[in-house]
Structures are given as structure tokens and as C-alpha cells.
Design a protein around this motif. Structure first.
Motif, PDB file in Angstrom:
ATOM      1  N   PRO A 171       9.615  -0.833   0.969  1.00 15.56           N
ATOM      2  CA  PRO A 171      10.155  -2.190   1.149  1.00 15.56           C
ATOM      3  C   PRO A 171       9.508  -2.975   2.279  1.00 15.56           C
ATOM      4  O   PRO A 171       9.332  -4.192   2.166  1.00 15.56           O
ATOM      5  N   GLY A 172       9.139  -2.307   3.364  1.00 20.39           N
ATOM      6  CA  GLY A 172       8.575  -3.017   4.502  1.00 20.39           C
ATOM      7  C   GLY A 172       7.100  -3.319   4.388  1.00 20.39           C
ATOM      8  O   GLY A 172       6.531  -3.983   5.263  1.00 20.39           O
ATOM      9  N   PRO A 207      -4.545  -7.944   3.311  1.00 24.16           N
ATOM     10  CA  PRO A 207      -5.177  -7.260   4.451  1.00 24.16           C
ATOM     11  C   PRO A 207      -4.171  -6.501   5.314  1.00 24.16           C
ATOM     12  O   PRO A 207      -4.435  -5.363   5.728  1.00 24.16           O
ATOM     13  N   ALA A 208      -3.024  -7.118   5.583  1.00 21.18           N
ATOM     14  CA  ALA A 208      -2.003  -6.452   6.395  1.00 21.18           C
ATOM     15  C   ALA A 208      -1.429  -5.250   5.660  1.00 21.18           C
ATOM     16  O   ALA A 208      -1.126  -4.222   6.281  1.00 21.18           O
ATOM     17  N   ARG A 209      -1.305  -5.362   4.345  1.00 21.04           N
ATOM     18  CA  ARG A 209      -0.777  -4.239   3.557  1.00 21.04           C
ATOM     19  C   ARG A 209      -1.740  -3.055   3.625  1.00 21.04           C
ATOM     20  O   ARG A 209      -1.315  -1.904   3.779  1.00 21.04           O
ATOM     21  N   HIS A 210      -3.025  -3.326   3.523  1.00 27.82           N
ATOM     22  CA  HIS A 210      -4.010  -2.258   3.616  1.00 27.82           C
ATOM     23  C   HIS A 210      -3.922  -1.552   4.972  1.00 27.82           C
ATOM     24  O   HIS A 210      -3.954  -0.318   5.048  1.00 27.82           O
ATOM     25  N   SER A 266      -2.322   3.010   8.138  1.00 25.26           N
ATOM     26  CA  SER A 266      -1.590   3.470   9.313  1.00 25.26           C
ATOM     27  C   SER A 266      -0.529   4.491   8.932  1.00 25.26           C
ATOM     28  O   SER A 266      -0.303   5.468   9.659  1.00 25.26           O
ATOM     29  N   TYR A 267       0.119   4.271   7.799  1.00 31.07           N
ATOM     30  CA  TYR A 267       1.145   5.203   7.322  1.00 31.07           C
ATOM     31  C   TYR A 267       0.524   6.578   7.102  1.00 31.07           C
ATOM     32  O   TYR A 267       1.081   7.600   7.525  1.00 31.07           O
ATOM     33  N   LEU A 268      -0.630   6.604   6.456  1.00 28.01           N
ATOM     34  CA  LEU A 268      -1.297   7.878   6.183  1.00 28.01           C
ATOM     35  C   LEU A 268      -1.775   8.543   7.478  1.00 28.01           C
ATOM     36  O   LEU A 268      -1.629   9.755   7.651  1.00 28.01           O
ATOM     37  N   ALA A 269      -2.336   7.745   8.381  1.00 22.30           N
ATOM     38  CA  ALA A 269      -2.798   8.302   9.650  1.00 22.30           C
ATOM     39  C   ALA A 269      -1.630   8.842  10.464  1.00 22.30           C
ATOM     40  O   ALA A 269      -1.732   9.888  11.123  1.00 22.30           O
TER      41      ALA A 269
END
Length: 425
Positions: free
Chosen positions: A172-173, A180-183, A188-191
Motif C-alpha cells: 500500500p505504501g 522513479p520513487a517506486r523503483h 530499498s525494500y530488497l536491500a
């Protein structure tokens, strides 16, 4: 932002008034805190260092504050679980405790199972229906009822829109951010999983780059049952210092504990005449957007058929087809949880028969589902569904093909054809 109800809210509305404690489990970012907060008078957030230290000094305080109490990221202070379990032993009054956790407890941590006292519900990223992209017309719950409903409805959602939804993700967030921000957020989520979440939950990652490479290979194996040795080989091509199989097994165990891996288990029916079925799960990450990001193919590239796959066989279709199947699986898991059904897949060991999704009721009656990245359905596409119906008879309540097409209808042979956009909980 105004809270938008989730499918799991129906289960909470039904259960929480009567059960003293419910644990909401799922990957970080799926919306557990937002959902649980709707029902909480007191929130104890253990991701906050100060609150965590306070609770560690006096774990009993979580049972002395006004209920309903939400303990967020409870696994960071495991004694909370046992303290709430004891509180429930003393008083079974419903609607008192919610525990939200984005990981299981660290290895070696001993806690009571909670059986009979704390009920666990799994929360996943937004299903397709929860994204409010269209108005669905065919309910999985109704299909599971076995009443053979009329299959109707049309949708303007086409293939490019499905690709966009795959890449947007169901977090959701994240999903409403500009591209670009989603990428950046997905990367960042994966890292964060490798660099923070695993260490925070008691796992020392000696070679972060090796774990990231294995996770990328696992993502490239989405919607296949490729062996773990095949995935390892793909992750370490040309690397003479590949991690040991035991190390990879530890990766897999802990990524599952963080709810990042969400495979579909093999369906092994009881009391059925089916023989020689594989026991190998089909690989899926908790959200296909993570797999897409790990492999690194753009929307245009997916539509052109680009994308490297890791698979046991050459005839496993396109990378976009795998991601679409993963989107369908992720949504159907959410719908099946709401209907108290389980999800598996079927494949014979000789690979002559395969069915992408088996949704099974507690009484072992089922809905069999194939996924097709196309708008039309041929007799060849339904042959495995009809074979299963021939084998099991009335135990197969419905046969369904989920497509990217515009219309929902029932074929002359009884198979329901339903675009994903028209499939409801």
C-alpha cells in the motif's frame, strides 16, 4: 490517508470479538499495522527502541494497559507472546490482544506455540480486487460453494494494465508512488531485507551479495518448480566461491520466516485415485513486483517478451506469463484465506498433467484453476482441468481459467473463463 478495508477485515470482524488474541503475520509493508490499529485502543510499537526497552524491563505491562492492545513487531521481544498467552489462559474474554509480526521468532528462541490461545492470520500485499482497479463479478467464495453461478461480466483492463499492476506492487505504501520513487522504494525494500531485517532478527549475513544473487535467481524462478540446486547454479554462474548448499538452505528458511518467500505447495490429495504427483513447491515471492525488480525488466521489455527465467524445463512460457501467474496466485491466496480454503498446485512427475492452482475446502472439495496470459481460451488450455474432473468427479466443484481477456463466461464444457480483474473474493 483514509483507511480502506481489506479482505482480512471481514475475518477480524467475525473472529476478534470472540477470540482473546489474534496474531497478524506477514511481510513488512503489507498493511498489518494500519489494519490492526482500526481495532486497538492501545498501541505498543516494539520497533521503537524506547518502547522496546520499556517492555523488555517489564513485559507484563502489555497486559495492564487498556484493551484492545496492539503489540506491533512483537517478535522483537518474544517474551511478549508468552505473557499474552498466559493472560489468555487466565481470561478468555474476546477482543483483547492483537499481535502484528513481520517475522517469526529468531532460531533458538523458545516460546509457547499459542495453540488454542493465539490464532494466527496471514496478511499479504493487496490482492487485485483490493486495488479497486475494476468491479469484479465472479466470487471465488461462490465458486467454492459449488452452486455453479452464472459467469458474466466485462472488463476494460487489458494486458498493459496488468503489467502496470505487476510492477506497481501490492504494497500500500509503494504502489501509488511515481515510477522513479517506486523503483527506489522497491530496491530499498530488497536491500533492507538483506542488510537490516535478517540481522535484526538474529541472522548474520556473511556475504550479502551472495544472498542478493540467490534471491534474484529465486525471483527468476517465479511460477516454476525449479530445483534449489538449479536456482543456486543460476545465482552463482562463473563464481568459483559459491555458497554451500547448507548456507542456501539457511537463506531460504529465514527469507520464509520473514514472509518474503511465499511458495505454493504441491497439492497431495487424500483419498483420491491420483498417483505419482510431485511434492515440489512452485516458487513465488510475496509480491511479483519484487521478482520483476530483481530481474530488472521494464514494462516495455515485458510486453516485448524480455526477461531471463530459471526453470527446470524449457517449455515454461514467458517471463511476463510467470509474473502474471504470480499476481493471480497472490490474489487467490488472499481470497482463499477469506474463504478458509487452502491453495496448492498439481503436477505429475512425468509433467504430462499440470494445474496451476488448486483451491481446496476443508471437506476436500475443490476449485481447479489454470492461468493463461491471453484473452481467449482453447480446448487445449482446459484439457488438464477436464482430466482432473474426470478423475475426481463431483469433488471438483468448478474448473476455471483466469485470463487477461475482456469477458467472463462459461464454456460449453462447463469451464468458467474469468479475467483476473473480474475475480472477486
Amino acid at each position: 490517508m483514509r483507511y480502506r478495508r481489506r479482505i482480512i477485515d471481514d475475518a477480524l470482524d467475525e473472529l476478534f470479538p470472540h477470540l482473546a488474541a489474534i496474531a497478524l503475520e506477514g511481510a513488512k509493508g503489507v498493511g498489518k499495522t494500519a489494519t490492526a490499529t482500526q481495532r486497538a485502543s492501545t498501541v505498543v510499537n516494539l520497533a521503537d527502541d524506547l518502547q522496546r526497552q520499556t517492555v523488555a524491563a517489564d513485559v507484563g505491562q502489555v497486559t495492564r494497559v487498556p484493551p484492545p492492545v496492539l503489540v506491533d513487531e512483537w517478535q522483537l521481544e518474544p517474551p511478549v507472546w508468552d505473557r499474552i498467552k498466559r493472560a489468555v489462559d487466565d481470561d478468555l474474554t474476546g477482543g483483547r490482544y492483537l499481535l502484528a509480526g513481520s517475522a517469526g521468532v529468531a532460531p533458538g528462541t523458545r516460546i509457547h506455540s499459542g495453540a488454542g490461545r493465539i490464532v494466527s492470520l496471514t496478511m499479504r500485499p493487496l490482492s487485485f480486487a483490493e486495488r479497486a482497479v475494476s468491479t469484479p463479478t465472479v466470487s471465488l467464495r461462490t465458486l467454492l460453494d459449488g452452486h455453479r453461478p452464472e459467469i458474466t461480466g466485462t472488463s476494460e483492463v487489458g494486458l498493459p494494465h496488468y503489467v502496470d499492476e505487476i510492477l506497481r506492487s501490492g504494497f500500500p505504501g509503494i504502489r501509488h508512488l511515481p515510477e522513479p520513487a517506486r523503483h527506489v522504494q522497491l530496491d530499498s525494500y530488497l536491500a533492507r531485507i538483506v542488510e537490516r531485517e535478517l540481522p535484526e532478527n538474529g541472522i548474520h549475513v556473511r556475504r550479502p551479495e551472495a544472498l542478493t544473487g540467490w534471491l534474484a535467481a529465486y525471483g527468476a524462478a517465479t511460477a516454476t518448480d525449479a530445483s534449489y540446486s538449479t536456482i543456486l547454479d543460476a545465482a552463482t554462474t562463473g563464481d568459483g566461491d559459491k555458497p554451500a548448499r547448507q548456507t542456501v538452505d539457511i537463506y531460504r528458511e529465514h527469507l520464509s520466516r520473514l514472509f518474503i518467500l511465499d511458495p505454493v505447495p504441491a497439492w497431495l490429495p487424500l483419498f483420491a485415485p491420483l498417483k505419482r504427483l510431485t511434492r515440489t513447491p512452485k516458487h513465488h515471492l510475496v509480491d511479483p513486483a519484487l521478482a520483476a525488480r530483481l530481474v530488472g525488466v521494464t514494462q516495455d521489455g515485458l510486453l516485448r517478451g524480455e526477461g531471463d527465467r530459471v526453470a527446470a524445463r524449457a517449455d515454461t512460457g514467458t517471463w511476463l506469463g510467470a509474473l502474471f501467474e504470480s499476481l493471480v496466485v497472490q490474489s487467490i491466496k488472499v481470497y482463499a484465506d477469506g474463504a478458509r480454503a487452502t491453495v496448492g498446485h498439481l503436477r505429475t512427475k512425468d509433467t504430462n498433467r499440470e494445474i496451476d492452482i488448486i483451491v481446496e475446502r476443508p471437506d476436500r472439495k475443490l476449485v481447479a484453476i489454470e492461468v493463461k496470459l491471453a484473452g481467449s481460451v482453447s480446448d487445449k488450455d482446459v484439457r488438464h482441468l477436464n482430466w482432473l474432473h474426470d478423475q475426481l468427479g463431483d469433488r471438483v466443484l468448478e474448473r476455471v481459467v483466469v485470463t487477461t481477456g475482456p469477458s467472463a463466461y462459461r464454456r460449453k464444457d462447463g469451464v468458467a473463463v474469468v479475467p483476473l480483474a473480474l475475480l472477486a473474493p
